[in-house]
Design an enzyme around this catalytic site. Structure first.
Site, PDB file in Angstrom:
ATOM      1  N   GLN A 120       9.619   5.398  10.360  1.00 36.19           N
ATOM      2  CA  GLN A 120       9.412   4.146  10.602  1.00 36.19           C
ATOM      3  C   GLN A 120       9.970   2.975   9.633  1.00 36.19           C
ATOM      4  O   GLN A 120      10.387   3.570   8.535  1.00 36.19           O
ATOM      5  CB  GLN A 120       7.864   3.637  11.004  1.00 36.19           C
ATOM      6  CG  GLN A 120       7.423   4.751  11.745  1.00 36.19           C
ATOM      7  CD  GLN A 120       6.063   4.347  12.198  1.00 36.19           C
ATOM      8  OE1 GLN A 120       5.569   3.032  12.529  1.00 36.19           O
ATOM      9  NE2 GLN A 120       5.242   5.276  12.591  1.00 36.19           N
TER      10      GLN A 120
ATOM     11  N   LYS B  86       6.020  -2.987   4.113  1.00 37.62           N
ATOM     12  CA  LYS B  86       5.721  -2.383   5.558  1.00 37.62           C
ATOM     13  C   LYS B  86       5.068  -3.626   6.514  1.00 37.62           C
ATOM     14  O   LYS B  86       4.474  -4.463   5.985  1.00 37.62           O
ATOM     15  CB  LYS B  86       4.606  -1.213   5.414  1.00 37.62           C
ATOM     16  CG  LYS B  86       5.000   0.050   4.770  1.00 37.62           C
ATOM     17  CD  LYS B  86       4.221   1.156   4.957  1.00 37.62           C
ATOM     18  CE  LYS B  86       4.712   2.451   4.509  1.00 37.62           C
ATOM     19  NZ  LYS B  86       3.780   3.573   4.666  1.00 37.62           N
TER      20      LYS B  86
ATOM     21  N   GLU C 203       2.536   2.842  12.107  1.00 34.34           N
ATOM     22  CA  GLU C 203       2.091   2.441  10.885  1.00 34.34           C
ATOM     23  C   GLU C 203       1.568   1.131  10.524  1.00 34.34           C
ATOM     24  O   GLU C 203       2.088   0.161  11.360  1.00 34.34           O
ATOM     25  CB  GLU C 203       2.960   2.899   9.697  1.00 34.34           C
ATOM     26  CG  GLU C 203       3.539   4.348   9.479  1.00 34.34           C
ATOM     27  CD  GLU C 203       4.398   4.520   8.064  1.00 34.34           C
ATOM     28  OE1 GLU C 203       4.867   3.599   7.655  1.00 34.34           O
ATOM     29  OE2 GLU C 203       4.563   5.664   7.852  1.00 34.34           O
TER      30      GLU C 203
ATOM     31  N   ALA D  18       3.676  -2.932  -1.793  1.00 38.05           N
ATOM     32  CA  ALA D  18       3.113  -1.887  -2.844  1.00 38.05           C
ATOM     33  C   ALA D  18       3.729  -1.898  -3.822  1.00 38.05           C
ATOM     34  O   ALA D  18       5.081  -1.925  -3.752  1.00 38.05           O
ATOM     35  CB  ALA D  18       2.962  -0.601  -2.056  1.00 38.05           C
ATOM     36  N   ALA D  19       3.253  -1.802  -5.002  1.00 39.93           N
ATOM     37  CA  ALA D  19       3.995  -1.533  -6.200  1.00 39.93           C
ATOM     38  C   ALA D  19       4.606  -0.305  -6.247  1.00 39.93           C
ATOM     39  O   ALA D  19       3.913   0.726  -5.872  1.00 39.93           O
ATOM     40  CB  ALA D  19       2.776  -1.424  -7.428  1.00 39.93           C
TER      41      ALA D  19
ATOM     42  N   LEU E 162       6.367   3.152  -7.866  1.00 34.14           N
ATOM     43  CA  LEU E 162       6.249   4.279  -9.019  1.00 34.14           C
ATOM     44  C   LEU E 162       7.607   4.145  -9.700  1.00 34.14           C
ATOM     45  O   LEU E 162       8.851   3.781  -9.264  1.00 34.14           O
ATOM     46  CB  LEU E 162       5.749   5.491  -8.629  1.00 34.14           C
ATOM     47  CG  LEU E 162       4.241   5.500  -7.823  1.00 34.14           C
ATOM     48  CD1 LEU E 162       4.030   6.666  -7.220  1.00 34.14           C
ATOM     49  CD2 LEU E 162       3.214   5.158  -8.607  1.00 34.14           C
TER      50      LEU E 162
ATOM     51  N   ASP F  17      -2.368  12.211   9.201  1.00 28.55           N
ATOM     52  CA  ASP F  17      -0.889  12.426   9.015  1.00 28.55           C
ATOM     53  C   ASP F  17      -0.759  12.719   7.394  1.00 28.55           C
ATOM     54  O   ASP F  17       0.252  12.540   6.942  1.00 28.55           O
ATOM     55  CB  ASP F  17      -0.326  10.926   9.190  1.00 28.55           C
ATOM     56  CG  ASP F  17       1.172  11.475   9.402  1.00 28.55           C
ATOM     57  OD1 ASP F  17       1.541  12.415   9.836  1.00 28.55           O
ATOM     58  OD2 ASP F  17       1.899  10.375   8.892  1.00 28.55           O
TER      59      ASP F  17
ATOM     60  N   GLU G 165       2.048  14.315  -3.337  1.00 24.79           N
ATOM     61  CA  GLU G 165       2.977  14.413  -4.360  1.00 24.79           C
ATOM     62  C   GLU G 165       2.118  14.430  -5.942  1.00 24.79           C
ATOM     63  O   GLU G 165       0.946  13.996  -5.749  1.00 24.79           O
ATOM     64  CB  GLU G 165       3.921  13.273  -4.505  1.00 24.79           C
ATOM     65  CG  GLU G 165       5.036  13.375  -3.237  1.00 24.79           C
ATOM     66  CD  GLU G 165       5.791  12.252  -3.315  1.00 24.79           C
ATOM     67  OE1 GLU G 165       5.974  11.551  -4.380  1.00 24.79           O
ATOM     68  OE2 GLU G 165       6.678  11.976  -2.379  1.00 24.79           O
TER      69      GLU G 165
ATOM     70  N   ASP H 206       1.596   6.827   1.060  1.00 26.88           N
ATOM     71  CA  ASP H 206       1.761   6.661   2.540  1.00 26.88           C
ATOM     72  C   ASP H 206       0.376   6.799   3.586  1.00 26.88           C
ATOM     73  O   ASP H 206       0.070   7.769   4.095  1.00 26.88           O
ATOM     74  CB  ASP H 206       2.653   7.842   2.818  1.00 26.88           C
ATOM     75  CG  ASP H 206       3.318   7.545   4.101  1.00 26.88           C
ATOM     76  OD1 ASP H 206       3.511   6.486   4.564  1.00 26.88           O
ATOM     77  OD2 ASP H 206       4.229   8.454   4.777  1.00 26.88           O
TER      78      ASP H 206
END
Length: 509
Positions: free
Chosen positions: A199, A215, A236, A319-320, A322, A388, A393, A408
Site C-alpha cells: 500500500q 501513511k 492500513e 513515524a520516526a 530507524l 497481519d 525484525e 507495521d
C-alpha cells in the site's frame, strides 16, 4: 329549602378550580416567554459543542496548533467541562501508571556493546548522518575515542543513538517529546514514495536531515473493516499506527518507533516538493475540488483507491525512521504462527495440537527470551486486533539476545465489535509470558490504571486529537474487554500447568 352547606362546598370547589386554571395559564405563559427569550439570544451565548475551526481543515499553518505535544500549545479552552475533567482524570491515571515501580526499575549505564550506534567526536552537526556516525559493530579504527555526548544533535539522531539491545528508547526518555515536535511541526522539504509494500507509503524529509515514514488516512476512524474481507485485504489505517505506538508504550515494551499524527498539505508538502516523477504523475483534482494522489504500489494504488485532501489537508501518521540498513542491518524473521494468507488452506499451527513443542525445539525459540518476547508481541496484536503479523525484525548486531521490533501496525484497530481469539493461539498453546508483562497487565486491569483510561489520556496528547479522538470509545472499550481475555488465558495456563514456574518467566537471558 335546600341545605346551605352543600352549596357553599360547591362554590369553594369551583373557586379552587378556577384558581388552578389561572395559575396553570400564567405558568405556561411564563415558560413560553423564556423559550422565546432564549431563542432570541446571540449564538455566542448559547451552550453548544465547540465547533471545529474552518482554518483547521484548510490551512495547516494557520489556526491548527497541535495539542498533546507538550510545549507546543495549550489544550482547547472551549472544551466542555465534563470532557476536560475526564481527560484530566485520565492524565492523572497515566502519570500514576508511569510513576509505578513496575515502570521504574533500576537503570544501569548501557555498556558500549549494547548500544546500536556510536557517535563520532568533533563532527559538524549540519552534515548528513552517514558522515557523522557509524555502526558500533563496524568500528574502523580502534584508536578513535567514541563519545555518547549528543546534546546538540537533532532529535531524530538522538533517538537513533539511544537504541540499545533491549529497547528503542528508555522510560521517560527526554528525546521523545522533541522528536514528537519535529514530526508534528518541522518543515517538510522532500516527499518520495517508499519502495516495496502493498500500500501507499511515503518517506518525508526534514531540513535537519531527519526522515519519517508517512501513511495517509484511508478511512474514517469509526469505520469498521468489512466482515466479508480477509485480513490480507484490509486497508492500513494512519490512526492505528499512532495508537499502536501509544499502546506499546503503555504496556512498557517501547519497541514501536515514535509515531505522531499530522495534518499535511497535499500540495505544498507533497506535490510541489516531490522529486519522485512516478508519484507526481498520480496527482489529480476530484470532481468536488479535492487534491488527490495514489502513487505506485502492489495494491490499492489507483484512482479508485486514491487518498484525497479536504480539500488540501490530509490526515497522516509520521513515524520516526530507524537507522538505515547500511548503518545497521536488520534481520527479518518469519513468524512461526504466520497465517496461511490463503482462502482455503490452514496454517500448521491451526491443525497441529502440539505445534508449540515443535517450535521450542528449534532456535531461536529453544533458549533465551525469544519465545516470551514473541508472546509480548502476540498480546499487543490481540489487544489491537492485528492479524497481519507475518514477519518481525531484530537488529543483526545483537544476534538472538535482543528485543523484537513491533513495526507495521497499520492493519490494527479495524474492528471493535469482534475479537479475534486466533491471535492468542501462541500464548494458549505455549503458556509462556514475561513476569513483568504479567504484572503490568494485571495493573492495567485495575480501575486506578484502567487501560482504556490511560490510552485515552495518552492519545489526547497527539496533534490529531484536536480534529477528533484517534480511537473511538468503542475501540477503547474493546481494549478493556480484550485485556480481560488475555488475563483469563494466562489464568487457564496456570491451572493447566499446575504452577507459575512453568508459565511466568523471569527476565533472564
Amino acid at each position: 329549602m335546600p341545605p346551605v352547606k352543600p352549596m357553599r362546598m360547591r362554590w369553594r370547589s369551583r373557586t379552587i378550580g378556577l384558581s388552578l386554571a389561572f395559575f396553570s395559564l400564567a405558568f405556561f405563559s411564563f415558560f413560553l416567554y423564556l423559550l422565546l427569550a432564549l431563542d432570541s439570544l446571540p449564538d455566542y451565548q448559547r451552550p453548544r459543542d465547540p465547533p471545529l475551526s474552518p482554518r483547521t481543515l484548510s490551512d495547516p499553518h494557520g489556526d491548527y496548533t497541535p495539542v498533546g505535544v507538550r510545549g507546543l500549545a495549550e489544550p482547547p479552552t472551549q472544551e466542555p467541562v465534563t470532557v476536560f475533567r475526564a481527560e484530566e482524570s485520565g492524565l492523572l491515571k497515566l502519570e500514576a501508571l508511569f510513576d509505578h515501580p513496575l515502570y521504574n526499575g533500576p537503570e544501569s549505564p548501557i555498556p558500549e556493546e549494547d548500544r546500536l550506534l556510536k557517535q563520532k567526536p568533533n563532527t559538524k552537526t549540519s552534515e548528513k548522518s552517514s558522515s557523522t556516525w557509524m555502526s558500533a559493530s563496524q568500528e574502523a579504527d580502534k584508536g578513535v575515542q567514541w563519545t555518547s555526548s549528543v546534546d546538540r544533535l537533532p532529535p531524530w539522531r538522538r533517538f537513533q543513538l539511544g537504541i540499545s539491545r533491549w529497547q528503542l528508547y528508555s522510560h521517560r526518555d527526554p528525546v521523545t517529546e522533541p522528536l514528537a515536535q519535529q514530526l508534528a511541526t518541522h518543515r517538510i522539504v522532500s516527499a518520495v514514495q517508499k519502495s516495496g509494500g502493498t500500500q501507499l507509503k511515503l518517506v518525508m524529509s526534514f531540513s535537519n536531515y531527519g526522515e519519517a515514514l508517512f501513511k495517509p488516512m484511508k478511512q474514517e476512524r469509526d469505520e469498521e473493516t468489512n466482515y466479508n474481507l480477509y485480513y490480507f485485504s484490509d486497508f492500513e489505517r494512519h490512526n492505528a499506527e499512532v495508537a499502536a505506538f501509544h499502546l506499546d508504550r503503555v504496556l512498557g515494551y517501547r519497541r514501536v518507533p515514535p509515531v505522531v499524527g499530522r495534518l499535511v498539505d497535499v500540495v505544498s508538502e507533497i506535490k510541489d516538493i516531490t522529486t519522485d516523477l512516478k508519484l507526481a504523475q498520480t496527482f489529480f483534482t476530484s470532481p468536488v475540488g479535492s487534491v488527490c494522489f495514489y502513487g505506485k504500489c502492489s495494491y490499492y494504488c489507483s484512482t479508485e483507491h486514491a487518498v484525497c485532501g479536504r480539500p488540501r489537508l490530509l490526515e497522516a501518521s509520521l513515524a520516526a525512521m530507524l537507522p538505515d540498513v547500511s548503518l545497521e542491518a536488520r534481520r527479518s524473521w518469519r513468524s512461526p504462527w504466520r497465517r496461511s494468507y490463503s482462502r482455503s488452506k490452514l496454517a500448521r499451527w491451526e491443525s497441529e495440537p502440539d505445534y508449540c513443542s515443535k517450535v521450542t525445539k528449534k532456535p531461536p525459540y529453544n533458549k533465551g527470551t525469544r519465545l516470551v518476547d514473541f508472546m509480548d508481541m502476540v498480546i499487543l496484536d490481540f489487544l489491537m486486533g492485528n492479524m497481519d503479523r507475518h514477519h518481525y525484525e531484530t537488529f543483526e548486531k545483537f544476534g538472538n539476545n535482543t528485543f523484537l521490533l513491533h513495526l507495521d501496525n497499520g492493519r490494527a484497530f479495524g474492528r471493535h465489535s469482534r475479537d479475534e481469539p486466533s491471535i492468542l493461539a501462541p500464548l494458549l498453546q505455549c503458556c509462556r509470558i514475561h513476569r513483568s508483562t504479567w504484572l503490568r497487565l494485571q495493573l492495567l486491569s485495575l480501575p486506578r490504571y484502567r487501560l482504556s483510561d490511560v490510552m485515552r489520556a495518552s492519545l489526547s496528547r497527539d496533534p490529531l486529537h484536536i480534529v477528533a479522538p484517534l480511537l473511538s470509545e468503542l475501540h477503547l472499550a474493546a481494549l478493556d474487554r480484550r485485556l480481560k481475555t488475555v488475563l483469563e488465558t494466562v489464568s487457564r495456563c496456570l491451572e493447566r500447568r499446575g504452577g507459575a514456574d512453568e508459565v511466568i518467566k523471569n527476565e533472564v537471558i
